[in-house]
Every structure is written in structure tokens, then in C-alpha cells.
Design an enzyme around this catalytic site. Structure first.
Site, mmCIF file in Angstrom:
data_model
loop_
_atom_site.group_PDB
_atom_site.id
_atom_site.type_symbol
_atom_site.label_atom_id
_atom_site.label_comp_id
_atom_site.label_asym_id
_atom_site.label_seq_id
_atom_site.Cartn_x
_atom_site.Cartn_y
_atom_site.Cartn_z
ATOM 1 N N ASP A 81 0.846 -1.202 0.000
ATOM 2 C CA ASP A 81 0.000 0.000 0.000
ATOM 3 C C ASP A 81 0.884 1.257 0.000
ATOM 4 O OD1 ASP A 81 -2.404 1.422 0.232
ATOM 5 O OD2 ASP A 81 -2.353 1.388 2.433
ATOM 6 N N HIS A 82 0.591 2.206 -0.869
ATOM 7 C CA HIS A 82 1.316 3.496 -0.925
ATOM 8 C C HIS A 82 2.830 3.340 -0.938
ATOM 9 C CE1 HIS A 82 -2.188 6.042 -0.622
ATOM 10 N NE2 HIS A 82 -2.654 5.245 0.314
ATOM 11 N N GLU A 133 -1.659 6.026 -8.708
ATOM 12 C CA GLU A 133 -2.659 7.006 -8.252
ATOM 13 C C GLU A 133 -2.552 8.281 -9.075
ATOM 14 O OE1 GLU A 133 -3.275 7.414 -4.008
ATOM 15 O OE2 GLU A 133 -3.650 9.564 -4.183
ATOM 16 N N HIS A 179 -7.767 10.072 3.707
ATOM 17 C CA HIS A 179 -7.316 9.080 4.682
ATOM 18 C C HIS A 179 -7.628 9.522 6.106
ATOM 19 C CE1 HIS A 179 -4.672 7.991 1.203
ATOM 20 N NE2 HIS A 179 -5.069 6.795 1.572
ATOM 21 N N GLY A 180 -7.747 8.561 6.993
ATOM 22 C CA GLY A 180 -7.883 8.866 8.410
ATOM 23 C C GLY A 180 -9.324 8.945 8.886
ATOM 24 N N SER A 213 -12.798 4.275 4.806
ATOM 25 C CA SER A 213 -13.368 3.907 6.106
ATOM 26 C C SER A 213 -14.645 4.687 6.373
ATOM 27 C CB SER A 213 -12.354 4.182 7.227
ATOM 28 O OG SER A 213 -11.427 3.119 7.302
ATOM 29 N N ASN A 253 -10.187 0.448 -0.081
ATOM 30 C CA ASN A 253 -9.162 0.402 0.972
ATOM 31 C C ASN A 253 -9.708 0.831 2.330
ATOM 32 O OD1 ASN A 253 -7.502 -0.103 -1.193
ATOM 33 N ND2 ASN A 253 -6.024 1.500 -0.697
ATOM 34 N N ILE A 254 -9.514 -0.031 3.309
ATOM 35 C CA ILE A 254 -10.038 0.253 4.648
ATOM 36 C C ILE A 254 -8.974 -0.056 5.700
ATOM 37 C CG2 ILE A 254 -11.779 -0.428 6.351
ATOM 38 C CD1 ILE A 254 -13.571 -1.070 3.798
HETATM 39 P P1 13P Z 1 -8.861 4.906 5.539
HETATM 40 O O1 13P Z 1 -7.975 5.811 6.308
HETATM 41 O O2 13P Z 1 -10.149 5.566 5.159
HETATM 42 O O3 13P Z 1 -9.099 3.596 6.218
HETATM 43 O O4 13P Z 1 -8.128 4.585 4.136
HETATM 44 C C1 13P Z 1 -7.144 3.572 4.082
HETATM 45 C C2 13P Z 1 -6.389 3.596 2.807
HETATM 46 O O5 13P Z 1 -6.732 4.242 1.837
HETATM 47 C C3 13P Z 1 -5.171 2.770 2.758
HETATM 48 O O6 13P Z 1 -4.487 2.936 1.557
HETATM 49 O O1 G3H Z 2 -3.114 5.165 3.636
HETATM 50 C C1 G3H Z 2 -2.505 4.822 4.621
HETATM 51 C C2 G3H Z 2 -2.908 3.581 5.327
HETATM 52 O O2 G3H Z 2 -3.982 3.810 6.191
HETATM 53 C C3 G3H Z 2 -1.716 2.994 6.023
HETATM 54 O O3 G3H Z 2 -1.398 3.698 7.175
HETATM 55 O O4 G3H Z 2 0.957 4.238 6.672
HETATM 56 O O5 G3H Z 2 0.067 4.431 9.006
HETATM 57 O O6 G3H Z 2 0.422 2.178 7.966
HETATM 58 P P1 G3H Z 2 0.117 3.646 7.737
HETATM 59 ZN ZN ZN Z 3 -4.640 4.927 0.761
#
Ligand code: 13P
Ligand code: G3H
Ligand code: ZN
Length: 315
Positions: A81-82, A133, A179-180, A213, A253-254
């Protein structure tokens, strides 16, 4: 069984979305597998750069490989992820990941394409697919912090050119989420108009929704009642997932919602049991609550109950 991410996308496209859940530890891993099997859903395990360095990058790999043996019926993909470019190459070389996300969305259009193209060229020979993205979500990502004002929705007019020139396999689109736990501070919502325009230009192409989320208000209230302070937390309406799936979204994504379950369980447990200091009793409650949470999300995504058919189609 770990399967290629793009195989799951082909099966899901236009019918349902696949939950992509971030994990960091053993308890999340157990709850995740249980919840997906309880609801008979395929799923994607997401590992962020932060999750890889929380303990050691091979620890999560070990957990997931063990879970694969404990839950042989599970069908899932493993996704970075990212990722930045360096982390993408590390994951591609590891041979463990089904797909990686290269997030160069903070770069200008041409640089985003060039970076994504390099990752695609490293990934495809190994049958690893690449999510990129275009546009910028608000909120906090690992290596970037984007204020709501600076967040940029994906420009549908650019989407097709981006995909063609970069060769990416799926596209994370900024359609108003962030996010968040604090999304939609104004009257914002999901921009289905933008999503529709992107789908028109990229028919049958897998789209991804980050920042999805729901931040359930009941969860927030319980956290606050047990000593937390999450005033004004707000998320995405999960009843919109099925419409998103019909509009080309295959991956949702959650992460934050799972963290809220963890926080609620542990805050409540220690308020109710101030004499306890054993980590296992709340850990057991969390695994069970997290499994329930995952199963509930899969109902909203439309992925619940699809596992037998997914297994048949993959055979
Ligand atoms: P949330 O912060 O809404 O759970 O999104 C998570 C996300 O996009 C991880 O890549
Ligand atoms: O988009 C980010 C995801 O929620 C992952 O969070 O980088 O704190 O692990 P993190
Ligand atoms: Zn994300």
C-alpha cells in the site's frame, strides 16, 4: 491461497468490490482471515511501508504464510500500500507480493507517469500487477500530508492517457475521500460524477478507492466514552460501495475503521477491568470483534458469499 490481484479484479469487475484491509500485527491477521472466511469473501491484505517497519518486513510475511496454512480455504492477494519506488522494487524482488502500489501522485503528471512506468517494467515480468494514483486525496499518507484544500480530484480527461502511457493495471482515483478518521469536514461526499467520467474513458479498467473507512459514529462514541477524544470524526457511507462497484471500483481500501475497532476494544476492556494487565484477554476480544467487522464490511462491498464462485473461476 495467495492469488494474483488482477485475477481477482477480473472476476469482481462491475459486480462487487474487494475489501483491501491493512494489517500490522498477529491479532489483525487472525481476525482478518476469520472474518473473510466467516463471510465467504476473497480479500486483499495491504501492507504499508509503516507496517513493514513496525517490527521487521519479514515478520508480516511470516504471519501471512502461517495464516495461509491455518486457513487453507482463504483466497487472497498481498499488496504493498502506498509504496515509493524503492519499496516497490524491494517487494517485487521479495517474490511475496501479488501487487504493489506506486504512489507518485504528489509528482507532476509526466513524472508520475515516468515513475509508474519504471515500476511496471520491473513488476510485469514477475507477474506482479501495479496500482498507481492520479489526483490527490486529502489526509495523511505515510510520506505525504495533504490538506483538504490541496487535495485534487482525479481529472477524467487525464486518466486514459495516464493508464496508456504508464502501463499500470489499476488506478486509484481521488473522488472526494481522504485518509484517516476525519473526512468530509464540510458538506463533501463521494463524487460519482467524476467516477462515471473515468469509467467512460476507461471501460473495464479496475479502479480503486482509497480512504474508504466509514468511521461509524457508534464506534467513535464508545471510544470517547471510554476516555478517547475523537471529536468530529466522520467517514464514507458504506451503503455507497455497491454503486461504486457498478461504476468500476474493484478495490476499496479500509484501514482506519479497523484501528477504531482496536481502540474501542482496548479502551473499554481496560476501563472495565482496571486490575488486569494481561494482553491476551483484550486481544481475544479484538480478534473476534475484528472478524465481525470484516464480515460486515464484506456485506457492504458485495463480496460476501462470493468465495465459492471465485474459487470455481480461478480453477
Ligand atoms: P482509511 O484511512 O479511510 O481507512 O483509508 C485507508 C487507505 O486508503 C489505505 O491505503
Ligand atoms: O493510507 C494509509 C494507510 O492507512 C496505512 O497507514 O501508513 O500508518 O500504515 P500507515
Ligand atoms: Zn490509501
Amino acid at each position: 491461497m495467495i492469488v494474483p490481484t488482477n485475477e481477482l479484479f477480473k472476476i469482481a469487475y462491475g459486480k462487487f468490490a474487494i475489501g483491501a484491509y491493512n494489517i500490522n500485527n498477529l491479532e489483525q491477521c487472525m481476525g482478518l482471515f476469520r472474518g473473510n472466511l466467516d463471510s465467504q469473501a476473497p480479500f486483499i491484505i495491504q501492507i504499508s511501508k509503516g507496517a513493514r517497519s513496525y517490527t521487521h518486513k519479514t515478520m508480516l510475511e511470516g504471519l501471512i504464510r502461517s495464516a495461509e496454512q491455518v486457513f487453507p480455504e482463504a483466497i487472497f492477494a498481498v499488496h504493498l500500500d502506498h509504496g515509493d519506488e524503492e519499496t516497490c522494487y524491494d517487494c517485487i524482488d521479495s517474490g511475496f507480493y501479488s501487487s504493489v502500489m506506486i504512489d507518485a501522485s504528489h509528482e507532476d503528471f509526466d513524472t508520475n507517469i515516468a515513475v509508474t512506468r519504471r515500476v511496471v517494467e520491473a513488476a510485469h515480468p514477475k507477474n506482479i500487477s501495479v496500482e498507481a494514483e492520479l489526483g490527490q486525496l486529502g489526509g495523511v499518507e505515510e510520506h505525504v500530508s495533504v490538506s483538504e484544500a490541496d487535495a485534487k480530484l482525479t481529472d477524467p480527461a487525464q486518466a486514459r492517457e495516464f493508464v496508456e502511457r504508464s502501463g499500470c493495471d489499476s488506478l486509484a482515483c481521488a473522488i472526494g475521500t481522504s485518509h484517516g478518521a476525519f473526512k468530509f469536514s464540510g458538506t463533501q461526499g463521494l463524487h460519482f460524477d467524476v467516477l462515471q467520467e473515468i469509467q467512460k474513458r476507461l471501460p473495464e479498467f479496475p479502479l480503486v478507492m482509497h480512504g474508504s473507512s466509514s468511521v461509524p459514529q457508534e464506534e467513535v462514541e464508545r471510544i470517547n466514552q471510554a476516555g478517547g477524544n475523537l471529536q468530529g470524526a466522520k467517514g464514507v457511507d458504506a451503503d455507497q460501495f455497491k454503486q461504486a462497484a457498478r461504476t468500476g471500483v474493484v478495490k476499496v481500501n479500509i484501514d482506519t475503521d479497523g484501528r477504531l475497532v482496536w481502540t474501542r476494544v482496548h479502551r473499554e476492556y481496560f476501563v472495565e477491568h482496571p486490575e488486569n494487565f494481561d494482553l491476551r484477554p483484550p486481544g481475544k476480544v479484538f480478534m473476534s470483534e475484528y472478524a465481525k467487522f470484516i464480515a460486515g464490511k464484506n456485506e457492504k462491498l458485495g463480496s460476501a458469499g462470493t468465495l465459492p464462485n471465485v474459487r470455481k473461476q480461478l480453477a
